[in-house]
Design an enzyme around this catalytic site. Structure first.
Site, PDB file in Angstrom:
ATOM      1  N   ASP A   6       0.867  -1.180   0.000  1.00 12.15           N
ATOM      2  CA  ASP A   6       0.000   0.000   0.000  1.00 12.15           C
ATOM      3  C   ASP A   6       0.899   1.223   0.000  1.00 12.15           C
ATOM      4  OD1 ASP A   6      -2.274   1.698   0.325  1.00 12.15           O
ATOM      5  OD2 ASP A   6      -1.872   1.823   2.466  1.00 12.15           O
ATOM      6  N   SER A   7       0.291   2.357  -0.270  1.00 10.83           N
ATOM      7  CA  SER A   7       1.035   3.612  -0.212  1.00 10.83           C
ATOM      8  C   SER A   7       1.448   3.936   1.223  1.00 10.83           C
ATOM      9  CB  SER A   7       0.150   4.733  -0.742  1.00 10.83           C
ATOM     10  OG  SER A   7      -1.057   4.763   0.008  1.00 10.83           O
ATOM     11  N   CYS A  69      -4.273  -1.084  -2.052  1.00 13.20           N
ATOM     12  CA  CYS A  69      -4.431   0.366  -2.142  1.00 13.20           C
ATOM     13  C   CYS A  69      -5.396   0.595  -3.292  1.00 13.20           C
ATOM     14  CB  CYS A  69      -3.066   0.987  -2.441  1.00 13.20           C
ATOM     15  SG  CYS A  69      -3.097   2.734  -2.806  1.00 13.20           S
ATOM     16  N   GLU A 148      -4.668   9.651   9.268  1.00 11.48           N
ATOM     17  CA  GLU A 148      -3.256   9.544   9.613  1.00 11.48           C
ATOM     18  C   GLU A 148      -2.899  10.408  10.819  1.00 11.48           C
ATOM     19  OE1 GLU A 148      -0.953   9.642   5.998  1.00 11.48           O
ATOM     20  OE2 GLU A 148      -1.670   7.608   5.662  1.00 11.48           O
ATOM     21  N   CYS A 180     -11.288   3.268  -0.326  1.00 12.37           N
ATOM     22  CA  CYS A 180      -9.967   3.707   0.106  1.00 12.37           C
ATOM     23  C   CYS A 180      -9.639   2.924   1.366  1.00 12.37           C
ATOM     24  CB  CYS A 180      -9.972   5.210   0.403  1.00 12.37           C
ATOM     25  SG  CYS A 180      -8.426   5.792   1.135  1.00 12.37           S
ATOM     26  N   HIS A 182      -8.126   3.620   3.985  1.00  8.17           N
ATOM     27  CA  HIS A 182      -8.229   4.300   5.282  1.00  8.17           C
ATOM     28  C   HIS A 182      -9.670   4.367   5.790  1.00  8.17           C
ATOM     29  CE1 HIS A 182      -4.245   5.577   4.174  1.00  8.17           C
ATOM     30  NE2 HIS A 182      -4.103   6.308   5.260  1.00  8.17           N
TER      31      HIS A 182
END
Ligand code: DGL
Length: 259
Positions: A6-7, A69, A148, A180, A182
């Site tokens: 993932d990023s 991702c 984040e 996404c 997140h």
């Protein structure tokens, strides 16, 4: 080994789901924290970073890759599949299949990063899976930094989520894809704001469940993954907030190896 990249840390929602759905299968995870976010970058850059991530995982023994991702899945999957012989899974098709089946009205919302929404990959695949469906996409670029920052339950986050979801609510969607990695961490904020009747589709869970089904159906592929062995988590940068999110996702102390 199952190589997952993932990023950043968001893809750990996929790694965690893989760990739960496929216990015993060793995982090699790479979070490209140093280059995150991918969602604001050009397609060429995302493809190049993804290519390097795949090479890294293959060099360390991965025999199957999961692009954990949504951004990389939407712009890099086809190219990576052409360039590498290793089986490559992504997170979009499984979520699309679930959403296409779950929706009663055929009015489906998708939220994701700017790059995911611009790629229109969800829209394209949903139309194929469910001809005649109406797809309403919304880029939510502020949600990744909020997660984040650990602002999972802050008043400001709730306001921003409400603002982003407003147009989708107006469209009376009955299914919303969390497109996404997140966003599963914000699911409890998203659900009341989109309305309890709207079904949320978590692309991380959908991807892990699809992988499990594929391995159940394909013994040769499953055997190539060498059951047993230790899970390893690599990151290209290590910060306190990354460590904290990783531990929030896995509900345990995590060792993140810097590469
Ligand atoms: N992992 C990305 C995704 O799922 C979100 C973070 C980023 O923009 O890099 O789209």
């Amino acid at each position: 080994m199952i190589g997952i990249f993932d990023s950043g840390v968001g893809g750990m929602t996929v790694a965690r789901a893989v760990e739960q759905f496929l216990p015993g299968y060793p995982i090699l995870y790479l979070g490209d924290i140093a280059r995150t976010p991918y969602g604001t970058k050009s397609a060429d850059t995302i493809v190049e970073y993804s290519r390097r991530n795949v090479r890294f995982l293959l060099e360390r023994g991965a025999t199957l890759i999961v692009i954990a991702c949504n951004t990389a899945s939407s712009v890099a999957t086809e190219i990576l599949r052409r360039e590498f012989a290793t089986p490559i899974f992504e997170v979009i098709s499984p979520a699309v299949a679930e959403a296409a089946q779950a929706s009663v009205s055929g009015r489906i919302g998708v939220i994701g990063t700017g790059a995911t929404v611009r790629s229109a990959m969800y829209e394209k695949l949903l139309r194929q899976a469910r001809p005649g469906c109406r797809v309403f996409q919304k880029a939510c670029p502020l949600l990744v930094p909020l997660v984040e920052e650990g602002w999972l339950n802050r008043q400001e986050t709730k306001m921003i989520v409400r603002r982003y979801l407003h147009p989708l609510k107006d469209q009376r969607i009955d299914t919303l894809v969390l497109g996404c990695t997140h966003y599963p961490l914000l699911a409890s904020l998203i659900q009341p704001r989109i309305g309890k009747k709207t079904r949320l589709i978590d692309s991380s869970l959908a991807a892990a469940s699809f992988l499990k089904k594929t391995l159940n159906d394909n013994a040769t592929l499953a055997q190539s993954l060498n059951i047993g062995g230790e899970n390893r988590f690599f990151v290209t940068d290590r910060t306190e907030s990354v460590q904290k999110i990783a531990e929030t996702i896995f509900h345990r102390p995590m060792t993140l190896d810097l590469v």
